[in-house]
Design an enzyme around this catalytic site. Structure first.
Site, PDB file in Angstrom:
ATOM      1  CB  SER A 123      -0.882   0.011   1.249  1.00 20.91           C
ATOM      2  OG  SER A 123      -1.528   1.259   1.429  1.00 20.91           O
TER       3      SER A 123
ATOM      4  CE1 TYR B 186      -4.510  -1.756   4.996  1.00 22.12           C
ATOM      5  CE2 TYR B 186      -3.398   0.338   4.653  1.00 22.12           C
ATOM      6  CZ  TYR B 186      -4.003  -0.802   4.139  1.00 22.12           C
ATOM      7  OH  TYR B 186      -4.073  -0.970   2.784  1.00 22.12           O
TER       8      TYR B 186
END
Length: 258
Positions: A150, A163
């Site tokens: 990401s 995350y």
């Protein structure tokens, strides 16, 4: 049915998190390009919807409900894939969760932290380990693993500690697997994605918390563009590897984040 990807042609892929979002888009792209695909995800019906919506030959798709955080589920996933297709040429390590959004560090329950770590990091490790074992022993030897990182593997969003920590850890996993896979023809890379239009990023359109404390809408991009990038990485000959690729909505506040 046996297929191989060692010469850059379509082969056998395992896609985790294939029931929605990026996993669904990548599965459709691979099926359209002639790959055989084992679809892994929590819900069988969502995986079946992915196959049905692809408009492709369902005989090249294998639906396997899987919780990637469970070693037994992962073992069964790869056993079923090899039992059906004979080998594994590609793992797209995509399953992941953001966890509770917008929660300050001091208020994040340990159970929520653990769930994100178990899914995003432990699940990625378990699937990569299973793929590595199969790719090392099969003939022809080798294959490719693509981890879904990401842009949060580089810079965080506010209040996203679990995350962000797991996505940073995925970068280390990618590098280590890439090095250890060299003797066996196992190529490992990572795609870092920013604001692909999926259910997970729907909130970006209406407003996302920025580093300065403001809430502002952010642009998104077509998830099909991500899928085409994954396919390009997947179909390179094993002598070539995209180690890291960043694909993001052009105008999203990434370069200026923070």
């Amino acid at each position: 049915m046996n297929a191989k990807e060692t010469d850059g042609r379509a082969g056998v892929a395992v896609v985790t998190g294939a029931g929605s979002g990026i996993g669904r888009a990548v599965t459709r792209e691979l099926l359209g390009a002639g790959w055989s695909v084992a679809l892994a995800g929590h819900r069988a019906e969502a995986l079946e919807e992915t196959v049905g919506s692809s408009g492709r030959d369902g005989g090249r798709a294998l639906v396997i409900p899987t919780d990637v955080s469970r070693p037994g589920d992962v073992e069964a996933l790869f056993a079923a894939t090899v039992g059906r297709f004979g080998r594994v040429d590609l793992l797209f390590n995509n399953a992941g969760t953001f966890g509770p959004g917008g929660v300050p560090v001091e208020d994040l329950p340990y159970e929520a932290w653990r769930h994100v770590v178990d899914t995003n990091l432990n699940g990625a490790f378990l699937c990569a380990q299973a793929a590595y074992r199969q790719m090392k022993e099969q003939a022809p030897q080798g294959g490719r693993i693509i981890n879904n990182g990401s842009v949060s593997a580089h810079v965080p969003r506010p209040r996203s500690v679990a995350y962000t920590a797991t996505k940073h850890a995925l970068t280390g996993l990618t590098k280590s697997l890439s090095l250890d896979g060299r003797p066996y023809g196992i190529a490992v890379g990572q795609i870092d994605i920013g604001n692909a239009a999926t259910d997970m990023t729907e909130r970006m359109r209406t407003g996302a918390l920025q580093a300065n404390g403001e809430v502002a809408p952010e642009p998104v991009m077509d998830v099909a563009d991500v899928a085409r990038t994954v396919r390009h990485m997947a179909e390179l000959p094993l002598e070539a590897n995209v180690q890291f690729a960043t694909v993001l909505a052009t105008a999203m506040p990434y370069v200026g984040r923070g």
